[in-house]
Design a protein around this motif. Sequence first.
Motif, mmCIF file in Angstrom:
data_model
loop_
_atom_site.group_PDB
_atom_site.id
_atom_site.type_symbol
_atom_site.label_atom_id
_atom_site.label_comp_id
_atom_site.label_asym_id
_atom_site.label_seq_id
_atom_site.Cartn_x
_atom_site.Cartn_y
_atom_site.Cartn_z
ATOM 1 N N SER A 136 -2.846 -68.122 -50.209
ATOM 2 C CA SER A 136 -1.644 -67.830 -49.431
ATOM 3 C C SER A 136 -0.708 -66.897 -50.192
ATOM 4 C CB SER A 136 -0.918 -69.117 -49.060
ATOM 5 O OG SER A 136 -0.328 -69.669 -50.205
ATOM 6 N N TYR A 152 1.725 -61.616 -50.467
ATOM 7 C CA TYR A 152 2.897 -60.977 -51.063
ATOM 8 C C TYR A 152 2.605 -59.550 -51.484
ATOM 9 C CZ TYR A 152 5.947 -64.889 -50.872
ATOM 10 O OH TYR A 152 6.748 -65.863 -50.394
ATOM 11 N N ILE A 164 2.771 -57.475 -48.317
ATOM 12 C CA ILE A 164 4.122 -57.294 -47.747
ATOM 13 C C ILE A 164 4.946 -56.383 -48.643
ATOM 14 C CG2 ILE A 164 6.256 -58.421 -47.096
ATOM 15 C CD1 ILE A 164 4.921 -60.771 -46.361
ATOM 16 N N PHE A 190 4.868 -50.152 -43.475
ATOM 17 C CA PHE A 190 5.672 -51.314 -43.102
ATOM 18 C C PHE A 190 5.061 -52.045 -41.915
ATOM 19 C CE2 PHE A 190 9.680 -53.200 -41.380
ATOM 20 C CZ PHE A 190 9.816 -54.105 -42.398
ATOM 21 N N ARG A 240 -3.538 -64.816 -30.132
ATOM 22 C CA ARG A 240 -3.969 -65.854 -29.192
ATOM 23 C C ARG A 240 -5.131 -66.638 -29.797
ATOM 24 N NH1 ARG A 240 -8.315 -65.721 -26.063
ATOM 25 N NH2 ARG A 240 -8.421 -67.265 -24.410
ATOM 26 N N GLY A 252 4.058 -69.752 -49.854
ATOM 27 C CA GLY A 252 3.009 -69.159 -49.035
ATOM 28 C C GLY A 252 3.376 -68.960 -47.590
ATOM 29 N N ALA A 253 4.253 -69.795 -47.049
ATOM 30 C CA ALA A 253 4.540 -69.672 -45.624
ATOM 31 C C ALA A 253 6.012 -69.407 -45.345
ATOM 32 C CB ALA A 253 4.080 -70.930 -44.893
ATOM 33 N N MET A 284 8.655 -68.592 -47.254
ATOM 34 C CA MET A 284 9.283 -67.394 -47.822
ATOM 35 C C MET A 284 8.697 -66.120 -47.229
ATOM 36 S SD MET A 284 11.565 -68.691 -49.380
ATOM 37 C CE MET A 284 12.362 -67.239 -49.963
ATOM 38 N N VAL A 285 7.426 -66.196 -46.801
ATOM 39 C CA VAL A 285 6.839 -65.015 -46.158
ATOM 40 C C VAL A 285 7.602 -64.702 -44.882
ATOM 41 C CG1 VAL A 285 4.799 -64.129 -45.014
ATOM 42 C CG2 VAL A 285 4.569 -65.354 -47.140
ATOM 43 N N LEU A 286 7.911 -65.759 -44.117
ATOM 44 C CA LEU A 286 8.653 -65.539 -42.874
ATOM 45 C C LEU A 286 10.076 -65.066 -43.175
ATOM 46 C CD1 LEU A 286 7.369 -68.551 -40.806
ATOM 47 C CD2 LEU A 286 6.632 -66.192 -40.774
ATOM 48 N N LEU A 303 10.994 -63.306 -45.765
ATOM 49 C CA LEU A 303 10.877 -61.924 -46.191
ATOM 50 C C LEU A 303 10.707 -61.028 -44.967
ATOM 51 C CD1 LEU A 303 10.845 -60.819 -49.014
ATOM 52 C CD2 LEU A 303 8.392 -60.835 -48.985
ATOM 53 N N PHE A 304 9.897 -61.529 -44.058
ATOM 54 C CA PHE A 304 9.628 -60.886 -42.790
ATOM 55 C C PHE A 304 10.931 -60.531 -42.085
ATOM 56 C CE2 PHE A 304 7.282 -60.541 -38.904
ATOM 57 C CZ PHE A 304 5.984 -60.429 -39.312
ATOM 58 N N MET A 359 13.435 -56.749 -41.974
ATOM 59 C CA MET A 359 13.713 -56.044 -40.725
ATOM 60 C C MET A 359 15.192 -55.995 -40.395
ATOM 61 S SD MET A 359 10.559 -56.621 -38.242
ATOM 62 C CE MET A 359 10.341 -58.355 -38.175
ATOM 63 N N GLN A 388 0.484 -59.293 -20.033
ATOM 64 C CA GLN A 388 -0.934 -59.455 -19.765
ATOM 65 C C GLN A 388 -1.334 -60.893 -20.029
ATOM 66 O OE1 GLN A 388 -1.905 -56.556 -22.654
ATOM 67 N NE2 GLN A 388 -2.595 -55.098 -21.128
ATOM 68 N N VAL A 439 -4.007 -62.787 -21.516
ATOM 69 C CA VAL A 439 -5.171 -62.476 -22.343
ATOM 70 C C VAL A 439 -6.361 -63.354 -21.972
ATOM 71 C CG1 VAL A 439 -6.037 -62.288 -24.667
ATOM 72 C CG2 VAL A 439 -3.676 -61.745 -24.202
ATOM 73 N N SER A 440 -6.096 -64.635 -21.699
ATOM 74 C CA SER A 440 -7.246 -65.494 -21.414
ATOM 75 C C SER A 440 -7.945 -65.060 -20.134
ATOM 76 C CB SER A 440 -6.828 -66.955 -21.348
ATOM 77 O OG SER A 440 -5.488 -67.082 -21.023
ATOM 78 N N GLN A 459 -8.038 -61.975 -19.139
ATOM 79 C CA GLN A 459 -8.768 -60.751 -19.487
ATOM 80 C C GLN A 459 -10.083 -61.076 -20.179
ATOM 81 O OE1 GLN A 459 -5.817 -58.835 -21.924
ATOM 82 N NE2 GLN A 459 -5.342 -57.379 -20.311
ATOM 83 N N VAL A 460 -10.000 -62.073 -21.063
ATOM 84 C CA VAL A 460 -11.199 -62.419 -21.822
ATOM 85 C C VAL A 460 -12.242 -63.070 -20.922
ATOM 86 C CG1 VAL A 460 -12.063 -63.883 -23.678
ATOM 87 C CG2 VAL A 460 -9.961 -62.607 -23.989
ATOM 88 N N ALA A 461 -11.755 -63.832 -19.927
ATOM 89 C CA ALA A 461 -12.679 -64.599 -19.088
ATOM 90 C C ALA A 461 -13.381 -63.746 -18.043
ATOM 91 C CB ALA A 461 -11.920 -65.736 -18.410
ATOM 92 N N LYS A 515 -15.816 -61.561 -16.079
ATOM 93 C CA LYS A 515 -17.259 -61.306 -16.198
ATOM 94 C C LYS A 515 -17.607 -60.022 -15.434
ATOM 95 C CE LYS A 515 -18.462 -64.904 -18.540
ATOM 96 N NZ LYS A 515 -17.241 -64.707 -19.337
#
Lengths: 350, 209, 162
Positions: free
Chosen positions: A135, A139, A142, A154, A322, B69-70, B72-74, B76-77, B81, B180, B182-183, B185-187, B189
Amino acid sequence: MMELLQTLENFGQNLLGPAWLPLWTIVKIMVIVLPIMGSVAYLTLAERKILGFMQVRPGPNRVGYWGLLQPLADGIKLLMKEIIIPSSANKFLFVAAPVLALAPALAAWAVVPFGDGMELANVNAGLLYILAMTSLGVYGIIIAGWASNSKYAFLGALRSAAQIVSYELAMGFALVCVLLAAQSMNLGDIVRGQQNGYGLLGWYFIPLFPMFVVYFIAGVAETNRAPFDLAEDEATIVAGFHTEYSGMGFALFFLAEYANMILIAALTSVMFLGGWLSPLDIAPFNKIPGLFWMLGKMSVMLFLFLWFRATFPRYRYDQLMRLGWKVFIPLTLVWLVVIATWMQTPYWLW
Amino acid sequence: MDFVTSNFETIVFYAFAAMIVFASLRVITARNPVHAVLYLVLAFISSAGVWLLLEAEFLAIALVLVYVGAVMVLFLFVVMMLDINLVRLREGFWRWFPFGVVLAAIMVFEMVWVLGNRRTAETGAHLAKHAANYSNTKELGRLLYTDYAYPFEIAAVILLVAMVAAIALTLRRRKDAKSQDVSAQVAVKKADRLRIVTMQAERKDDQPN
Amino acid sequence: MNKLINFFKSFLLLELLKGMSVTGKYFFAPHVTVQYPDEKTPQSFRFRGLHAQRRYANGEERCIGCKLCEAVCPALAIKIEVAEREDGTRRTTQYDIDLTKCIFCGFCEESCPVDAIVETRVFEYHGEKRGDLYYTKPMLLEIGDKYEEQIAKDRAADAKYR
């Protein structure tokens, strides 16, 4: 072999005293890291060869016999190239990012058992350690994206971060199923839990088959490989997070990506395919050293990585999300309950 | 050399502690918010190191896994921005300064009170070393599901309620937005989209000129 | 019911496996790559490569300076200057083809009433500067002299289709 190592250790202990332990550990780290670097180099050749073969062409075949020196030529080229730091980039983070990407990819190898007892560190919470290390790899990506100060980098970094965080959940739940089955977080014990005298039939990929598939696919997504390589989608965002990198900076990202691939292959082998165990627990097979089986299983998984890349077109981003949130996570949760219930019945044979 | 080997753990502890203090200070003094978040990550990793020294490997790794791992990533995300205007952020600094000082003083007082009290903090007691096969994780799990089962479950339910509430608050279906499925679209045939028609080939002289 | 079947079918990854079987099959198929400098693909006699100016068998240059090729050239790559020679015949004093402009359409060859300007099968030429690809009359004549045998054979092979 083991006695020889033991005498070597005793000798060193007497010779150097307390300084011996760090020195010996560094030697052991080198013994793991250098072959990984070599495999990364040749994995790039294997990738180009296999992609070539699947597209009815021979792949690189000019440098050395059958193109065998191609990785060397590529390496020299990347070393010689100028490192360009964009003028508006954040210099320190720009240079640090490739290192941050590569370091966790290599650090995770500390607990991977290559054979019975052949691991650098026998950690009780080995599985958690692996999850934590994988995980951390995000970093590097990013920071690279942000420090480059470029829109493509970015966007690539954002895509990659969201993707890794999403697929980590599915990966974690798949591993929880393995934990349940093995009742241990020590990777060595997980492999030993798959040894029940019936060879192949004792491995966890049979009761945990959906988890095996989910884990491997999530692993492909986690390493940003095709068909989940939206972080470096050349059609829309040039090269993604490493757009601004050249020379060795780019090479380090490359190394990190392939080291992660090999790591995922190794982990899949350990968790689901019985690690160093032989597929048939009878005379000629179980005499072959476990390292051979381990490397063989890793090679098969790596071949699958490349096979996927040759076959599948890239996902659209919303489809990717999804798949992670609406398919994998519910599926893993359901199977978690199934396994937990199954283990309470007498029909649990593993 | 002897000094290093005999006090190795203490040296490592002080190294980590110094790193935590430095990183935490930089979190609040760094000008660039992204740098601040990265220093926070450093602080988390250093505290994980301190926990490892205490043989709390589960907590240490969980800290790295969950926070670094999770979460702080968000963080930073989001921070990356944001377009943060530092001047406007500093506007009310002196107005809120006294309030902040009072809060900090209360926190310091509380810490001293808890840690300085012999009954609440056993600072003098040395932790016993455990055998190599002692599993911190197993102990933690056993405690959580036996002695502390009710508090643990209640905490879990509170989190669940918070999660459901957050989803309920943000869940709305806009009628005018185009999106859209998606399911669907994926389904799809081949038979749903493609109709193969057989018809007779036209002859040349049939064509009107 | 159909939905349910599709649901389980998608979990079996059947379509993905089908795709992988295709690439897997081609993995063992023989390669179709032509190893270029060692092997070459066959060329048509109508191949349109480097330009050449031809001569008659007696050594006289064919070009009469009619400027039809210059007029027809869609890329404006040809430049011609004409003057009367001492023997009273109409000859070009300058006949340049800028190969960086040329699109190798072959119109010059088609328009030429005396088969003077032709395109040969040569495609492995290069220039190290931009100017190197600006071919003048002596250069074109030299190419024509060098490949005359091949050019004549190709013209003969194509003659019955003209």
